[in-house]
Design a protein around this motif. Structure first.
Motif, short mmCIF file in Angstrom:
data_model
loop_
_atom_site.label_atom_id
_atom_site.label_comp_id
_atom_site.label_asym_id
_atom_site.label_seq_id
_atom_site.Cartn_x
_atom_site.Cartn_y
_atom_site.Cartn_z
N GLU A 1 -1.57 13.41 56.84
CA GLU A 1 -1.66 15.16 57.27
C GLU A 1 -2.23 15.38 57.94
O GLU A 1 -1.32 17.07 59.10
N GLY A 2 -2.61 14.91 59.00
CA GLY A 2 -3.56 15.89 60.10
C GLY A 2 -4.35 17.77 59.88
O GLY A 2 -3.96 17.19 58.24
N ILE A 3 -4.32 18.11 60.75
CA ILE A 3 -4.60 19.63 60.14
C ILE A 3 -4.12 20.43 59.62
O ILE A 3 -2.69 20.54 59.92
N GLN A 4 -4.52 21.01 58.30
CA GLN A 4 -3.89 21.80 57.65
C GLN A 4 -4.40 23.38 57.10
O GLN A 4 -5.79 23.37 57.72
N ALA A 5 -3.72 24.28 56.66
CA ALA A 5 -4.32 25.37 56.63
C ALA A 5 -6.01 25.63 56.21
O ALA A 5 -6.57 26.42 56.34
N GLN A 6 -5.73 25.52 55.18
CA GLN A 6 -7.56 25.12 54.61
C GLN A 6 -8.31 24.63 55.48
O GLN A 6 -9.72 24.62 55.07
N THR A 7 -8.24 23.57 56.06
CA THR A 7 -8.99 23.04 57.00
C THR A 7 -9.67 23.78 57.95
O THR A 7 -10.72 23.63 58.42
N VAL A 8 -8.66 24.56 58.67
CA VAL A 8 -9.00 25.49 59.68
C VAL A 8 -9.88 26.83 59.34
O VAL A 8 -10.50 27.03 60.32
N ALA A 9 -9.24 27.38 58.12
CA ALA A 9 -9.93 28.27 56.78
C ALA A 9 -11.28 28.40 57.05
O ALA A 9 -12.78 28.35 57.19
N ASN A 10 -11.49 26.36 56.70
CA ASN A 10 -12.86 26.10 55.79
C ASN A 10 -14.38 25.82 57.61
O ASN A 10 -15.24 25.76 58.26
N PHE A 11 -12.80 25.49 58.66
CA PHE A 11 -13.94 24.96 60.10
C PHE A 11 -14.46 26.76 60.46
O PHE A 11 -15.12 26.54 60.72
#
Length: 660
Positions: A160-170
């Motif tokens: 799936e790759g980078i998702q919205a919550q991945t960005v937020a958690n980063f």
């Protein structure tokens, strides 16, 4: 035989070295329940660990963060197996997800910690792992967990790759200045494309491609390398055992037999059984009964030292005594309290009432214990003419609300009535009388019943959020149309790679709170992801809409809504209520009203007995007489009849999409 004599014999059998004579059931004459006996029975022979062999330099505290369903819990299971913390079996699935609701839904709701022992290059290391939730509604759990860590493992799905919550958690980890180890999971999948994901990580997060670790948590491929990276990249905690005790309470649970169990991270000093400690928040003094680590079950230790993460039982009997973010210190050795946590900001409010008012005190006790374990829920006393005494609860999102309700039912056997979810609005008052009554010109409205009249208000304000949507480019048209339908304003649009786009929109919170996420998923075949953060308030043309059943307002379904959407929403709600309310023996008029004006109506027809079935021909007056008598009976029944909305109908009625 006397109670003391029989119990002594039972303990003698229990301590016997021969397993054949060890009892498997609890002695029925003892005045304790089977659960308490099981705790006593399972604690026998449990050696206390010596934690002094792990100096600060050999401790690593880290969290696993990711988007929903990217494999955090599976990776945690493999790490527990590799370090020998749990036995390697085929049944190790979601080992750290202890709640029934987590296992049923397949999601992590509560951050869980575990201590792992690992030997690397001849040195014994203590690794404290915290597995965190991935859904946007539980981001408060993530931010709390990060306060006890020095680094994170950022897991990204190779498919799936980078998702919205991945960005937020980063960005949560980045702002906390933590070491970040990017891990690409699920490389064993048929459609996995780790090269594409590595480029996404480099473009969005500026992390070099060679720092990414490719793994398959399910099969255990390359997972050992993750542990090595944790030891190499994540720094040890900056603290000293010679400093006075300073312990941060980052989580807590309630045990009926031992009171409050506080999960603590030690930022200085040491703690052991018998120590007198003081809470910086309540100023109360306690004596420590037990300290230990979680492996992931409770394992008592002689002491806990600076840099370590564990639990403390100190005889706290009241649920209000263990505040999340509190600092514990030794009696007569006061320290500067740790900054604690930024309090969670509720996004959704709903009324909660007991089905039977005699259950009020039991529900109050259950709410106190559950809010100890989930401190992001806010609770205010409330009352309703129709439903009696209850509470107005604030949640971080709709999923959070559903999970909380499910936990109440499963863990405390409490069935409740939940009203329609609403968001916190604000009103700037123009009436001098109201300003004097409230003591301020700007008031917050969390209950539609408190909505002030338009004549006494100069301006209404609604909450907004900055939403991030990550989607494949082929769905972009449908998603932009959905956002415009929700009165959203586009702020940014960025191509992550040749296939995926990141959109940023400013949304009114009430437009996304009920089913925006479900609609987004269905429009994008499940590929789009969504995350949001608070963006303050903006002026809006708001009105209060009531739902009437046979002319009587249903307080639970009253809502505050934007004027432009009132007619469409009123018509839609009446149609959904017509399907949700069971038919009665009398006709029911379902109406949506703004003040005195009816804007929509549906009629639920009555059940009718065929009273003229026995008339075979004959005079028409006989037929008319029977029908008239039936109509009079229906009219009388409608006057005295009471229409009840089924309690599961409130959220179902508000969903925009009809259930297939």
């Amino acid at each position: 035989m006397a109670l003391a004599g029989r119990t002594a014999m039972w303990w003698a059998r229990l301590r016997s070295p021969c397993p054949a004579v060890v009892p498997l059931c609890y002695p029925p004459w003892l005045p304790v329940g089977p659960v308490a006996w099981e705790r006593l029975y399972s604690s026998r022979g449990q050696e206390k660990l010596d934690m002094s062999m792990y100096p600060v330099e050999s401790i690593r505290n880290f969290s696993i963060i990711a988007h929903v369903d990217h494999g955090k819990s599976t990776l945690a299971d493999r790490l527990l197996e590799i370090t020998g913390t749990i036995a390697k079996t085929d049944h190790n699935k979601q080992v750290l997800d202890k709640l029934q609701v987590e296992r049923e839904r397949g999601i992590t709701v509560k951050a869980q910690s575990a201590s792992l022992f690992y030997n690397h290059d001849g040195v014994n290391y203590l690794l404290n792992l915290i597995d965190t939730p991935g859904h946007v509604d539980f981001s408060y759990e993530v931010s709390r967990s990060l306060s006890a860590c020095q680094g994170v493992i950022l897991v990204v799905d190779a498919n799936e790759g980078i998702q919205a919550q991945t960005v937020a958690n980063f960005y949560l980890a980045f702002e906390a200045q933590l070491a970040i180890i990017p891990v690409i999971n699920k490389i064993d999948l048929k459609n996995a494309d780790p090269e594409r994901v590595e480029k996404q990580i480099e473009k969005l997060f500026d992390i070099p491609i060679d720092e990414c670790v490719r793994i398959s948590a399910k099969q255990g491929t390359n997972v050992e390398k993750v542990l090595q990276k944790v030891i190499e990249k994540i720094p040890p905690p900056q603290c000293n055992t010679t400093d006075p005790l300073k312990a941060l309470v980052f989580d807590s649970t309630f045990d009926h037999y031992r009171g409050v169990i506080a999960n603590v991270a030690l930022f200085g000093g040491e703690i052991q059984q018998g120590h007198k400690i003081v809470s910086a928040h309540t100023k109360k003094r306690y004596e420590v009964n037990e300290v230990g680590i979680l492996t992931p079950n409770e394992q008592p230790t002689h002491k806990l030292y600076a840099g370590q993460v564990g639990y403390v039982i100190a005889g706290m009997k009241e649920v209000t005594e263990a505040q999340i973010g509190d600092t514990l210190f030794l009696y007569k050795q006061p320290v500067e309290p740790l900054p604690g946590f930024k309090s969670a900001k509720p996004m959704v409010f709903a009324g909660m009432y007991p089905i039977d008012q005699t259950e009020y005190n039991n529900l109050k006790s259950a709410l106190e214990r559950l809010t100890l374990n989930d401190s992001s829920v806010t609770v205010h006393r409330d009352s309703s003419l129709a439903l009696g005494a209850g509470w107005r609860l604030g949640f971080l999102g709709l999923l959070h609300m559903e999970v909380f309700n499910q936990r109440l039912e499963q863990e405390y056997n409490m069935s409740v009535i939940l009203t329609a979810p609403t968001v916190p609005y604000k009103a700037i008052l123009s009436s001098a009388k109201l300003i004097k009554e409230y003591g301020k010109a700007e008031i917050t409205i969390i209950n539609p019943a408190q909505f002030p009249d338009k004549l006494s208000v100069s301006e209404y304000l609604e909450p907004t959020v900055l939403g991030t949507i990550v989607t494949p480019h082929e769905y972009i048209g449908k998603i932009i149309a959905l956002c415009q339908d929700c009165r959203a304003v586009q702020k940014d649009m960025l191509y992550i790679d040749e296939h995926r786009i990141m959109l940023k929109y400013l949304f009114p919170l009430n437009e996304i709170v009920v089913d925006f996420y479900d609609t987004l998923k269905s429009l994008s075949s499940g590929y789009a992801s969504f995350d949001y953060e608070d963006a303050g308030y903006q002026a809006a043309d708001l009105i209060k809409m009531d739902i009437l059943l046979n002319g009587n307002p249903v307080e639970e379904l009253a809502m505050i809504i934007h004027h432009d959407k009132a007619h469409a929403t009123g018509k839609f709600l009446c149609e959904r209520l017509k399907d949700a309310i069971p038919r009665q023996l009398f006709e029911i008029a379902i109406q949506a009203a703004i003040g005195k004006k009816i804007i929509a109506r549906e009629t639920l027809k009555a059940y009718r007995k065929n009273v003229v079935a026995k008339c075979y021909g004959g005079d028409i007056t006989r037929r008319m007489k029977l029908l008239k008598r039936q109509a009079e009976g229906k009219k009388l029944m409608r006057k005295i009849g009471n229409v009840e909305v089924p309690r599961d109908a409130f959220i179902r009625v508000l969903k925009r999409q009809t259930d297939k």
